[in-house]
Motif scaffolding. Structure first.
Motif, PDB file in Angstrom:
ATOM      1  N   VAL A  14       0.843  -1.199   0.000  1.00 39.63           N
ATOM      2  CA  VAL A  14       0.000   0.000   0.000  1.00 39.63           C
ATOM      3  C   VAL A  14       0.874   1.244   0.000  1.00 39.63           C
ATOM      4  CG1 VAL A  14      -1.672   1.325   1.340  1.00 39.63           C
ATOM      5  CG2 VAL A  14      -1.939  -1.146   1.114  1.00 39.63           C
ATOM      6  N   TRP A  15       1.941   1.236   0.818  1.00 43.02           N
ATOM      7  CA  TRP A  15       2.844   2.389   0.884  1.00 43.02           C
ATOM      8  C   TRP A  15       3.525   2.624  -0.462  1.00 43.02           C
ATOM      9  CZ3 TRP A  15       8.322   2.402   0.587  1.00 43.02           C
ATOM     10  CH2 TRP A  15       8.909   3.631   0.867  1.00 43.02           C
ATOM     11  N   GLY A  16       4.034   1.551  -1.065  1.00 43.42           N
ATOM     12  CA  GLY A  16       4.695   1.685  -2.359  1.00 43.42           C
ATOM     13  C   GLY A  16       3.739   2.164  -3.439  1.00 43.42           C
ATOM     14  N   ARG A  17       2.500   1.671  -3.389  1.00 44.88           N
ATOM     15  CA  ARG A  17       1.504   2.081  -4.377  1.00 44.88           C
ATOM     16  C   ARG A  17       1.173   3.559  -4.221  1.00 44.88           C
ATOM     17  NH1 ARG A  17      -4.054  -1.173  -4.399  1.00 44.88           N
ATOM     18  NH2 ARG A  17      -4.185  -0.108  -2.385  1.00 44.88           N
ATOM     19  N   SER A  18       1.130   4.052  -2.980  1.00 40.07           N
ATOM     20  CA  SER A  18       0.841   5.468  -2.749  1.00 40.07           C
ATOM     21  C   SER A  18       1.948   6.350  -3.314  1.00 40.07           C
ATOM     22  CB  SER A  18       0.684   5.731  -1.245  1.00 40.07           C
ATOM     23  OG  SER A  18      -0.380   4.982  -0.705  1.00 40.07           O
ATOM     24  N   VAL A  19       3.192   5.938  -3.080  1.00 47.47           N
ATOM     25  CA  VAL A  19       4.331   6.727  -3.563  1.00 47.47           C
ATOM     26  C   VAL A  19       4.350   6.754  -5.097  1.00 47.47           C
ATOM     27  CG1 VAL A  19       6.857   6.844  -3.670  1.00 47.47           C
ATOM     28  CG2 VAL A  19       5.716   6.331  -1.501  1.00 47.47           C
ATOM     29  N   ILE A  20       4.125   5.596  -5.710  1.00 49.40           N
ATOM     30  CA  ILE A  20       4.129   5.532  -7.177  1.00 49.40           C
ATOM     31  C   ILE A  20       2.986   6.360  -7.761  1.00 49.40           C
ATOM     32  CG2 ILE A  20       3.814   3.994  -9.157  1.00 49.40           C
ATOM     33  CD1 ILE A  20       5.250   1.828  -7.559  1.00 49.40           C
ATOM     34  N   ALA A  21       1.820   6.306  -7.131  1.00 50.61           N
ATOM     35  CA  ALA A  21       0.681   7.094  -7.607  1.00 50.61           C
ATOM     36  C   ALA A  21       0.977   8.583  -7.522  1.00 50.61           C
ATOM     37  CB  ALA A  21      -0.562   6.752  -6.783  1.00 50.61           C
ATOM     38  N   LEU A  22       1.613   9.001  -6.446  1.00 52.70           N
ATOM     39  CA  LEU A  22       1.977  10.416  -6.301  1.00 52.70           C
ATOM     40  C   LEU A  22       3.026  10.818  -7.331  1.00 52.70           C
ATOM     41  CD1 LEU A  22       2.101  10.679  -2.411  1.00 52.70           C
ATOM     42  CD2 LEU A  22       0.475  11.823  -3.919  1.00 52.70           C
ATOM     43  N   MET A  23       3.950   9.916  -7.639  1.00 54.47           N
ATOM     44  CA  MET A  23       4.961  10.203  -8.663  1.00 54.47           C
ATOM     45  C   MET A  23       4.315  10.367 -10.037  1.00 54.47           C
ATOM     46  SD  MET A  23       8.073   7.635  -7.529  1.00 54.47           S
ATOM     47  CE  MET A  23       9.069   8.060  -8.963  1.00 54.47           C
ATOM     48  N   LEU A  24       3.356   9.498 -10.360  1.00 48.58           N
ATOM     49  CA  LEU A  24       2.668   9.599 -11.646  1.00 48.58           C
ATOM     50  C   LEU A  24       1.860  10.893 -11.733  1.00 48.58           C
ATOM     51  CD1 LEU A  24       1.438   5.911 -12.049  1.00 48.58           C
ATOM     52  CD2 LEU A  24       3.325   7.019 -13.249  1.00 48.58           C
ATOM     53  N   ARG A  25       1.253  11.269 -10.629  1.00 49.81           N
ATOM     54  CA  ARG A  25       0.506  12.535 -10.609  1.00 49.81           C
ATOM     55  C   ARG A  25       1.454  13.708 -10.798  1.00 49.81           C
ATOM     56  NH1 ARG A  25      -0.912  15.966  -6.108  1.00 49.81           N
ATOM     57  NH2 ARG A  25      -2.762  17.241  -6.583  1.00 49.81           N
ATOM     58  N   GLU A  26       2.602  13.638 -10.165  1.00 46.54           N
ATOM     59  CA  GLU A  26       3.608  14.692 -10.318  1.00 46.54           C
ATOM     60  C   GLU A  26       4.090  14.791 -11.762  1.00 46.54           C
ATOM     61  OE1 GLU A  26       6.676  17.497  -8.948  1.00 46.54           O
ATOM     62  OE2 GLU A  26       4.913  16.666  -7.938  1.00 46.54           O
ATOM     63  N   MET A  27       4.314  13.639 -12.393  1.00 50.05           N
ATOM     64  CA  MET A  27       4.757  13.634 -13.789  1.00 50.05           C
ATOM     65  C   MET A  27       3.710  14.278 -14.694  1.00 50.05           C
ATOM     66  SD  MET A  27       6.413   9.814 -14.097  1.00 50.05           S
ATOM     67  CE  MET A  27       6.669   9.980 -15.862  1.00 50.05           C
ATOM     68  N   ALA A  28       2.443  13.949 -14.454  1.00 49.25           N
ATOM     69  CA  ALA A  28       1.378  14.469 -15.306  1.00 49.25           C
ATOM     70  C   ALA A  28       1.203  15.973 -15.149  1.00 49.25           C
ATOM     71  CB  ALA A  28       0.068  13.758 -14.980  1.00 49.25           C
ATOM     72  N   THR A  29       1.348  16.474 -13.929  1.00 50.61           N
ATOM     73  CA  THR A  29       1.114  17.899 -13.686  1.00 50.61           C
ATOM     74  C   THR A  29       2.337  18.756 -13.977  1.00 50.61           C
ATOM     75  OG1 THR A  29       1.658  17.543 -11.347  1.00 50.61           O
ATOM     76  CG2 THR A  29      -0.666  17.500 -11.956  1.00 50.61           C
TER      77      THR A  29
END
Length: 266
Positions: A14-29
């Motif tokens: 869950v922790w790793g998935r949260s970090v990766i999701a935040l990274m993808l959001r950062e890349m998109a924005t």
């Protein structure tokens, strides 16, 4: 025991998935809003190095180290802009991810770590492209010391992470600090050793400049590119000590007050 192991694995997932999701959001924005998002990440340091090369090539016959102006300034400019950009981005981590921090599975540390990982990987790629491009374009015969280069990059990363965590608290509790921080960093462009070698500075200014951790980072980076350069004044232990102290107090303040910061921004 098996149940405990399963819970730990589940939490890590869950922790790793949260970090990766935040990274993808950062890349998109940050980079995905326009087709030239990642191109600009490369073009900006290239333009900076080119400008320094043009200006100082008129003032000096040769750089303070080696015989190639772009490589000399790139080894100072690239670590500097990595540190400056990362400390600013980490300072905005809570503000940027505030809507997601309301979920129990996402913590303020996830927001900081995701920004740190994405921007570190991006800047490392930019560093390889720009420095490698200079070597190829100018046909330089450079004997790279990769362990020293990686050590210098890790010093810059540790310093940026430590200072960035304190900025993350200060930017949230006192927004005016963001402007003050930008103003304070302007003279750092001159005082960090981008244009000169710290060994060439006379005393007592050399000792005063050595209190700036970036001077040690840049000196160590240049040691990795120029085999004849002995960065005897570079002290990695000092940089890591400053980084750990900043990270300790930054995490302590965020851990105690992050809920208050989230409620104030709601």
């Amino acid at each position: 025991m098996a149940l405990l192991s399963g819970l730990l694995v589940g939490r890590r997932f869950v922790w790793g998935r949260s970090v990766i999701a935040l990274m993808l959001r950062e890349m998109a924005t940050s980079y995905g809003r326009s087709p030239g998002g990642y191109i600009w990440a490369i073009a900006e340091p290239v333009a900076g190095v080119a400008l320094l090369t043009v200006v100082f090539s008129f003032l000096m016959r040769s750089p303070p180290l080696g015989n190639n102006f772009p490589l000399f300034y790139a080894t100072g400019f690239l670590p500097f802009i990595y540190y400056i950009s990362l400390t600013a981005k980490l300072g905005q981590a809570i503000r940027f991810s505030r809507p997601l921090l309301a979920y129990p599975a996402v913590s303020f540390f996830d927001a900081i770590l995701s920004r740190f990982l994405l921007n570190t990987l991006t800047n490392l790629l930019v560093f390889v492209i720009v420095a490698g491009g200079i070597i190829v374009v100018y046909g330089l015969n450079v004997s790279l010391n990769l362990p020293v280069i990686l050590e210098a990059f890790s010093m810059a990363a540790a310093l940026a992470f430590g200072v960035g965590t304190i900025n993350c608290y200060l930017f949230s509790v006192a927004p005016v600090w963001e402007r003050v921080w930008a103003i304070l960093n302007r003279p750092m462009f001159i005082l960090s050793g981008i244009f000169f070698l710290i060994e060439s500075v006379p005393e007592p200014f050399r000792t005063l400049l050595s209190y700036n951790p970036l001077v040690h980072v840049i000196a160590k980076m240049r040691q990795g590119f120029f085999p004849t350069y002995d960065a005897r004044l570079a002290d990695p232990l000092y940089v890591y000590l400053v980084s750990l102290i900043c990270m300790f107090f930054g995490m302590l303040l965020l851990n105690r007050h992050h809920r208050m910061l989230l409620n104030e921004g709601a």
